[in-house]
Design an enzyme around this catalytic site. Structure first.
Site, short mmCIF file in Angstrom:
data_model
loop_
_atom_site.label_atom_id
_atom_site.label_comp_id
_atom_site.label_asym_id
_atom_site.label_seq_id
_atom_site.Cartn_x
_atom_site.Cartn_y
_atom_site.Cartn_z
N GLU A 11 0.83 -1.21 0.00
CA GLU A 11 0.00 0.00 0.00
C GLU A 11 0.86 1.26 0.00
OE1 GLU A 11 -2.44 -1.04 3.31
OE2 GLU A 11 -4.02 -1.88 2.04
N HIS A 27 -1.54 2.59 9.11
CA HIS A 27 -2.74 1.89 8.62
C HIS A 27 -2.89 0.61 9.42
CE1 HIS A 27 -5.64 -0.27 6.32
NE2 HIS A 27 -4.77 -1.14 5.86
N HIS A 32 -6.12 -2.32 11.34
CA HIS A 32 -7.44 -2.93 11.19
C HIS A 32 -8.16 -3.07 12.54
CE1 HIS A 32 -5.52 -5.17 7.51
NE2 HIS A 32 -5.72 -3.89 7.28
N HIS A 77 -12.40 -2.33 5.69
CA HIS A 77 -10.98 -2.63 5.55
C HIS A 77 -10.18 -2.20 6.78
CE1 HIS A 77 -7.15 -2.24 2.80
NE2 HIS A 77 -6.87 -2.77 3.98
#
Length: 269
Positions: A119, A142, A144, A214
């Site tokens: 990413e 980032h 989850h 996501h």
């Protein structure tokens, strides 16, 4: 082989903070397998010796032209690497990259030729925007969070600022420490340029953006600050979900109470 962070306290400190946050993400259950990514702009702690290092990889195309990143350096979690391993051995599960003169490719310079996160286009797009807007933010995380992702499966929470107002109302700290709230990005293919472009657009208004079904991306002055915002939002989500599991809709703070917080803390929204 001597690591690039040896005898460089400022750089070593930033890498250590990445490792610390990686450990928190794993402990919270937000980093299954190789899930999640961290990048940090380390250009300000890169010395001339590092700048003169020869690349240990070929040039890799980013897929985007990012003019504000010319000559910048980043420490990145490696693709297919696990957060729990990044926490213990950061330089064996991440790498230092240099953005090339063409502003659309990068090369790895240390310690090992470990390809950065898949990413990376999203992360570098965020950094490019931050520099271009004059921001002092240098870290992008980032991850989850289970509770926040679960809430994006309800269309009601995908409306602009609906989730922000709900989470703000659960506990005063969320209103105070996540003053810009949470941006929402409709589902897009992970690692896609579409996702990168949408993320940058949301950063105009928010420091934390939610990728539907996501995960979240957060930016901050440093990696710990970015983590703290996600952690605070997650706590609010847990309070909401706990109340619902007990059989009632949580009342939340009133608009008047949140306005009082806004004035007291001189908050932007």
């Amino acid at each position: 082989m001597k690591s690039i962070i040896e005898d460089r306290p400022a750089l070593a400190k930033q890498v250590a903070e990445v490792a610390e946050v990686a450990g928190y993400l794993w402990q919270k259950g937000w980093a299954e397998r190789n899930g999640g990514n961290i990048t940090i702009n380390i250009t300000d702690v890169v010395d001339s010796a590092i700048r003169n290092l020869k690349p240990i990889s070929g040039r890799v195309d980013i897929g985007k032209y990012l003019p504000n990143l010319k000559g910048c350096y980043f420490f990145c979690k490696g693709t297919n690497k696990r957060m729990r391993d990044l926490a213990r051995w950061p330089m064996e599960n991440g790498s230092v990259i240099r953005i090339c003169e063409d502003c659309s490719s990068y090369e790895i310079i240390a310690d090992k030729p470990i390809c950065p996160t898949s990413e990376l286009p999203s992360h570098l797009s965020m950094h490019n925007y931050l520099i271009g807007s004059g921001s002092t933010y240098k870290a992008a995380v980032h991850t989850h969070p289970i509770d926040l992702i679960a809430m994006t499966h309800n269309p009601i929470f995908l409306k602009k600022d609906a989730l922000t107002k709900l989470l703000w109302s659960m506990i005063p700290e969320t209103r105070a420490f996540c003053p810009k709230g949470l941006g929402i990005i409709p589902y897009a293919l992970p690692s896609s340029l579409e996702l990168a472009d949408s993320t940058v657009k949301e950063l105009i208004e928010y420091d934390v953006v939610m990728w539907e079904k996501h995960g979240v991306c957060a930016v901050g002055e440093n990696v710990m600050e970015a983590f703290d915002m996600v952690d605070t939002l997650s706590k609010s989500a847990q309070i909401y979900l706990m109340a619902k599991s007990m059989g009632f809709e949580p009342e939340g703070m009133s608009d008047a109470q949140m306005e009082e917080l806004k004035v007291a803390f001189n908050l932007p929204k």
